[in-house]
Design a protein around this motif. Sequence first.
Motif, short mmCIF file in Angstrom:
data_model
loop_
_atom_site.label_atom_id
_atom_site.label_comp_id
_atom_site.label_asym_id
_atom_site.label_seq_id
_atom_site.Cartn_x
_atom_site.Cartn_y
_atom_site.Cartn_z
N THR A 126 1.20 -1.76 -0.14
CA THR A 126 -0.32 0.50 0.50
C THR A 126 0.79 1.35 -0.05
OG1 THR A 126 -1.68 -1.18 1.40
CG2 THR A 126 -1.81 1.58 0.97
N ASP A 127 1.67 1.46 0.30
CA ASP A 127 3.20 2.10 0.70
C ASP A 127 3.25 2.88 -0.56
OD1 ASP A 127 2.49 2.39 3.78
OD2 ASP A 127 4.04 1.92 4.04
N ILE A 128 4.03 1.38 -1.01
CA ILE A 128 4.33 1.76 -2.55
C ILE A 128 3.59 1.89 -4.22
CG2 ILE A 128 5.78 0.11 -4.61
CD1 ILE A 128 6.70 -1.12 -2.39
N ALA A 129 1.93 1.58 -3.72
CA ALA A 129 1.22 2.17 -4.40
C ALA A 129 0.97 4.06 -3.94
CB ALA A 129 0.25 1.72 -4.70
N ALA A 130 1.27 3.97 -2.82
CA ALA A 130 0.76 5.76 -2.84
C ALA A 130 1.74 6.14 -3.40
CB ALA A 130 0.42 5.59 -0.82
N LEU A 131 3.30 6.01 -3.03
CA LEU A 131 4.21 6.70 -3.53
C LEU A 131 4.45 6.63 -5.35
CD1 LEU A 131 7.09 5.03 -1.32
CD2 LEU A 131 6.59 7.74 -1.56
N VAL A 132 3.87 6.01 -5.64
CA VAL A 132 3.55 6.17 -7.18
C VAL A 132 2.30 6.65 -7.14
CG1 VAL A 132 2.21 4.24 -9.26
CG2 VAL A 132 4.10 3.41 -7.44
N LYS A 133 1.23 6.27 -7.58
CA LYS A 133 -0.07 7.99 -7.44
C LYS A 133 0.99 9.82 -6.84
CE LYS A 133 -3.30 5.17 -5.73
NZ LYS A 133 -4.42 5.06 -5.14
N GLN A 134 2.19 9.46 -6.00
CA GLN A 134 2.83 10.47 -6.11
C GLN A 134 3.58 10.98 -6.89
OE1 GLN A 134 4.80 10.87 -2.30
NE2 GLN A 134 2.58 9.80 -1.53
#
Length: 212
Positions: A126-134
């Motif tokens: 989930t953390d990596i997915a959030a960073l991708v969105k950023q």
Amino acid sequence: MNPPFTPPTFESGAFNCPLCHAYASQYWPNVYSQGEIRGLTLQQTLRIALCTHCEDFSIWYNGKMIYPDTNPVAPPNTDLPEEIQNDYREAASIINRSSRAAAALLRLCLQKLCQKLGQPGQDLNTDIAALVKQGLNPTIQQSLDIVRVIGNEAVHPGQIDLRDKPETAVLLCQLINIIADAMISQPKLIDELYKNLPNTKLQQIERRDRKP
């Protein structure tokens, strides 16, 4: 940011010494033996590499370093928080004894790094997915997922067998430093250089960026 690191490699002419850690030329003298061990002469199986910097030596058996018994890796990125650096060093110290345990520790490093980057740190995926969105760089995203997946496989039954594969954990150490460099060190350097621009230039840039 850390200086380049060249890991010890069998019969290589130069690398970072596993004893003094300096990058130095290595001399590989012939080893002469008397008798046999399990049918193999020492000359066939043992080599030593003499470091021209510290004048100490490493011992290699069938192309693999057996002394010192730690698999040398680059030191942790100095911009990482001290807690993460300590976990990294612990992982590096046990790579030869348990590459699975080392990979699990490096996954923990990644989890703590995501927390430093503003993520909850509860679920790495989930953390990596959030960073991708950023807007995370795709190459760094792949690096994050490599450490995440292999770290998971180290502690749960899966398709990747890390036993007797210290080189995999060595590569994970490299990835941790690559990630830290891209996400901490480089932004830090750019921010410092930007702040040192003349105030008049900074004001001009600010006015430019305020224009519709």
